[in-house]
Design a protein around this motif. Structure first.
Motif, mmCIF file in Angstrom:
data_model
loop_
_atom_site.group_PDB
_atom_site.id
_atom_site.type_symbol
_atom_site.label_atom_id
_atom_site.label_comp_id
_atom_site.label_asym_id
_atom_site.label_seq_id
_atom_site.Cartn_x
_atom_site.Cartn_y
_atom_site.Cartn_z
ATOM 1 N N PRO A 147 0.789 -1.235 0.000
ATOM 2 C CA PRO A 147 0.000 0.000 0.000
ATOM 3 C C PRO A 147 0.826 1.293 0.000
ATOM 4 O O PRO A 147 0.343 2.320 -0.469
ATOM 5 N N GLU A 148 2.071 1.220 0.459
ATOM 6 C CA GLU A 148 2.904 2.428 0.414
ATOM 7 C C GLU A 148 3.149 2.870 -1.029
ATOM 8 O O GLU A 148 3.425 4.044 -1.290
ATOM 9 N N LEU A 149 3.018 1.946 -1.983
ATOM 10 C CA LEU A 149 3.163 2.287 -3.396
ATOM 11 C C LEU A 149 1.950 3.033 -3.931
ATOM 12 O O LEU A 149 1.981 3.548 -5.046
ATOM 13 N N LEU A 150 0.876 3.074 -3.145
ATOM 14 C CA LEU A 150 -0.372 3.707 -3.577
ATOM 15 C C LEU A 150 -0.563 5.097 -2.982
ATOM 16 O O LEU A 150 -1.585 5.734 -3.224
ATOM 17 N N GLU A 151 0.413 5.556 -2.214
ATOM 18 C CA GLU A 151 0.312 6.898 -1.653
ATOM 19 C C GLU A 151 0.253 7.901 -2.799
ATOM 20 O O GLU A 151 0.803 7.675 -3.882
ATOM 21 N N ALA A 152 -0.403 9.018 -2.563
ATOM 22 C CA ALA A 152 -0.748 9.961 -3.624
ATOM 23 C C ALA A 152 0.428 10.452 -4.458
ATOM 24 O O ALA A 152 0.244 10.820 -5.611
ATOM 25 N N ASP A 153 1.629 10.442 -3.926
ATOM 26 C CA ASP A 153 2.781 10.923 -4.694
ATOM 27 C C ASP A 153 3.604 9.791 -5.305
ATOM 28 O O ASP A 153 4.675 10.020 -5.840
ATOM 29 N N GLU A 154 3.096 8.578 -5.259
ATOM 30 C CA GLU A 154 3.806 7.424 -5.801
ATOM 31 C C GLU A 154 3.290 7.066 -7.204
ATOM 32 O O GLU A 154 2.138 7.334 -7.550
ATOM 33 N N LEU A 155 4.154 6.429 -7.971
ATOM 34 C CA LEU A 155 3.844 6.065 -9.349
ATOM 35 C C LEU A 155 2.563 5.238 -9.470
ATOM 36 O O LEU A 155 1.713 5.501 -10.325
ATOM 37 N N ASP A 156 2.410 4.224 -8.611
ATOM 38 C CA ASP A 156 1.234 3.356 -8.723
ATOM 39 C C ASP A 156 -0.071 4.059 -8.369
ATOM 40 O O ASP A 156 -1.144 3.597 -8.773
ATOM 41 N N ALA A 157 -0.004 5.164 -7.639
ATOM 42 C CA ALA A 157 -1.231 5.929 -7.375
ATOM 43 C C ALA A 157 -1.806 6.480 -8.680
ATOM 44 O O ALA A 157 -3.019 6.658 -8.805
ATOM 45 N N ASP A 158 -0.929 6.739 -9.642
ATOM 46 C CA ASP A 158 -1.379 7.192 -10.957
ATOM 47 C C ASP A 158 -1.641 6.025 -11.902
ATOM 48 O O ASP A 158 -2.601 6.056 -12.675
ATOM 49 N N LEU A 159 -0.800 4.993 -11.839
ATOM 50 C CA LEU A 159 -0.898 3.920 -12.833
ATOM 51 C C LEU A 159 -1.993 2.898 -12.549
ATOM 52 O O LEU A 159 -2.581 2.364 -13.493
ATOM 53 N N VAL A 160 -2.288 2.625 -11.288
ATOM 54 C CA VAL A 160 -3.349 1.647 -10.993
ATOM 55 C C VAL A 160 -4.685 2.092 -11.608
ATOM 56 O O VAL A 160 -5.338 1.298 -12.297
ATOM 57 N N PRO A 161 -5.113 3.340 -11.411
ATOM 58 C CA PRO A 161 -6.374 3.741 -12.054
ATOM 59 C C PRO A 161 -6.311 3.675 -13.583
ATOM 60 O O PRO A 161 -7.313 3.342 -14.232
ATOM 61 N N CYS A 162 -5.144 3.959 -14.171
ATOM 62 C CA CYS A 162 -4.998 3.844 -15.630
ATOM 63 C C CYS A 162 -5.150 2.402 -16.079
ATOM 64 O O CYS A 162 -5.803 2.121 -17.096
ATOM 65 N N ARG A 163 -4.559 1.497 -15.333
ATOM 66 C CA ARG A 163 -4.673 0.071 -15.663
ATOM 67 C C ARG A 163 -6.132 -0.377 -15.569
ATOM 68 O O ARG A 163 -6.623 -1.112 -16.430
ATOM 69 N N ILE A 164 -6.810 0.069 -14.523
ATOM 70 C CA ILE A 164 -8.224 -0.273 -14.360
ATOM 71 C C ILE A 164 -9.037 0.295 -15.516
ATOM 72 O O ILE A 164 -9.906 -0.380 -16.080
ATOM 73 N N GLU A 165 -8.746 1.524 -15.884
ATOM 74 C CA GLU A 165 -9.454 2.171 -17.002
ATOM 75 C C GLU A 165 -9.304 1.367 -18.290
ATOM 76 O O GLU A 165 -10.281 1.166 -19.025
ATOM 77 N N LEU A 166 -8.101 0.903 -18.570
ATOM 78 C CA LEU A 166 -7.881 0.090 -19.774
ATOM 79 C C LEU A 166 -8.656 -1.222 -19.713
ATOM 80 O O LEU A 166 -9.275 -1.632 -20.706
ATOM 81 N N LEU A 167 -8.628 -1.877 -18.560
ATOM 82 C CA LEU A 167 -9.369 -3.130 -18.403
ATOM 83 C C LEU A 167 -10.869 -2.901 -18.583
ATOM 84 O O LEU A 167 -11.554 -3.707 -19.232
ATOM 85 N N CYS A 168 -11.366 -1.817 -18.039
ATOM 86 C CA CYS A 168 -12.798 -1.509 -18.182
ATOM 87 C C CYS A 168 -13.154 -1.224 -19.638
ATOM 88 O O CYS A 168 -14.190 -1.701 -20.122
ATOM 89 N N ALA A 169 -12.314 -0.478 -20.318
ATOM 90 C CA ALA A 169 -12.578 -0.181 -21.731
ATOM 91 C C ALA A 169 -12.631 -1.460 -22.558
ATOM 92 O O ALA A 169 -13.497 -1.621 -23.422
ATOM 93 N N MET A 170 -11.720 -2.378 -22.276
ATOM 94 C CA MET A 170 -11.730 -3.650 -23.000
ATOM 95 C C MET A 170 -12.998 -4.438 -22.687
ATOM 96 O O MET A 170 -13.628 -5.003 -23.587
ATOM 97 N N ALA A 171 -13.370 -4.460 -21.409
ATOM 98 C CA ALA A 171 -14.581 -5.188 -21.023
ATOM 99 C C ALA A 171 -15.808 -4.593 -21.695
ATOM 100 O O ALA A 171 -16.688 -5.331 -22.163
#
Length: 128
Positions: A36-60
């Motif tokens: 979860p420390e990778l999900l803090e607002a200033d961390e890379l995954d805080a930006d990339l996780v929602p992008c990954r979810i967005e791509l998965l949703c678009a495909m679905a």
């Protein structure tokens, strides 16, 4: 190789590749959720996780759903992500408008994923 129509994803090779890509996106999200420390607002995954979810949703939504994990796990991902984000965003001193609107976007992104996973579960397209 099976081909059943003229579309870009109407063959076994393309669908195998798509499965690899969606699996990779889901694996990357799962890995971030384990730290979860990778999900803090200033961390890379805080930006990339929602992008990954967005791509998965678009495909679905285009009729190419990933093999979603269990809906309960996806709900846990939402909780883990939002807790990490909520606990860290104030340190960046964002405006209240940004903070409110960004959080609403994050919630909507996770809720969209959950809705699509529920739909896939009803149709029998999720992992058991």
């Amino acid at each position: 190789m099976g081909v059943w129509a003229h579309g870009n994803f109407d063959n076994d090779t393309a669908l195998d590749w798509l499965g690899d890509i969606t699996g990779q996106l889901l694996d990357e999200i799962a890995e971030a959720m384990d730290s979860p420390e990778l999900l803090e607002a200033d961390e890379l995954d805080a930006d990339l996780v929602p992008c990954r979810i967005e791509l998965l949703c678009a495909m679905a939504e285009k009729g190419m759903p990933p093999q979603w994990p269990d809906v309960q796990l996806l709900a846990q991902w939402k909780q883990i992500f939002l807790q990490a984000w909520d606990a860290s965003i104030d340190e960046l001193e964002p405006s209240e408008d940004y903070k409110r609107e960004r959080r609403a976007t994050l919630v909507a992104t996770f809720d969209r994923m959950l809705a699509l996973a529920h739909l896939a579960e009803e149709e029998g397209d999720t992992e058991e």
